[in-house]
Write a protein that holds these residues in place. Structure first.
Motif: not given
Length: 188
Positions: A132-156
């Motif tokens: 949770p943002a108010d008391d961080p416990d977990l972090l996820t980091y997702v990386v996409l190489q050469k996406p085919r349908k756009g380039n927006s990190g938030s959308a993909l």
């Protein structure tokens, strides 16, 4: 291994770094740096081994690097607030809030350098989520190489990160947020 030019870098390189070109990091380096911001400004070097046991069943001591402060608590809180504003109705991650948890996030989009043409060709997109943002416990980091349908990190990459959070938060018994987050916009 990542690449960061030395302090004596050219001014043009310094300019490039300000918008994400001229340097590179691995996913682990990026996640560890963002985790330091989420962790009140204290960096913990990533480790793989939590504990070890010998063949006799006895614990084997493992070395763990000492945590170190990399930014102030005040700076950490300000950046987390900015990252949380990304999830508000005005932010790029407005479709990414999770029920019962305040979230913080940030998208990433990088042009990929192609050595053959000595030019940029294609993208790497990413999304980091903290809960949770108010008391961080977990972090996820997702990386996409050469996406085919756009380039927006938030959308993909954002939806993938959220799927992981939806599973991980209850799995690790992370308590839901009890405070309200920002409604939109930022004030400093």
């Amino acid at each position: 291994a990542g690449h960061l030019p030395g302090a004596d870098m050219k001014d043009s390189t310094r300019d490039q770094i300000s918008f994400g070109q001229g340097l590179s990091v691995t996913g682990i380096q990026e996640a560890a740096a963002i985790a330091a911001v989420a962790n009140g400004g204290v960096y913990n070097k990533p480790t793989i081994i939590k504990s070890a046991t010998g063949t006799d069943g006895q614990p084997i001591p493992t070395t763990r690097p000492e945590p170190r402060r990399v930014v102030s608590e005040k700076t950490s809180a300000a950046v987390r607030s900015m990252m949380e504003s990304v999830i508000t109705p005005d932010g790029s991650g407005r479709k990414l809030p999770l029920d019962n948890y305040r979230m913080a996030g940030k998208s990433g989009t990088a042009e990929r350098y192609n050595a053959q043409c000595r030019c940029y060709r294609g993208y790497t997109t990413s999304w980091v989520g903290i809960a949770p943002a108010d008391d961080p416990d977990l972090l996820t980091y997702v990386v996409l190489q050469k996406p085919r349908k756009g380039n927006s990190g938030s959308a993909l990459a954002g939806p993938v990160s959220n799927d992981i959070m939806r599973y991980a938060l209850p799995r690790y018994a992370v308590k839901p947020s009890t405070t309200k987050g920002p409604k939109g916009g930022l004030e400093w």
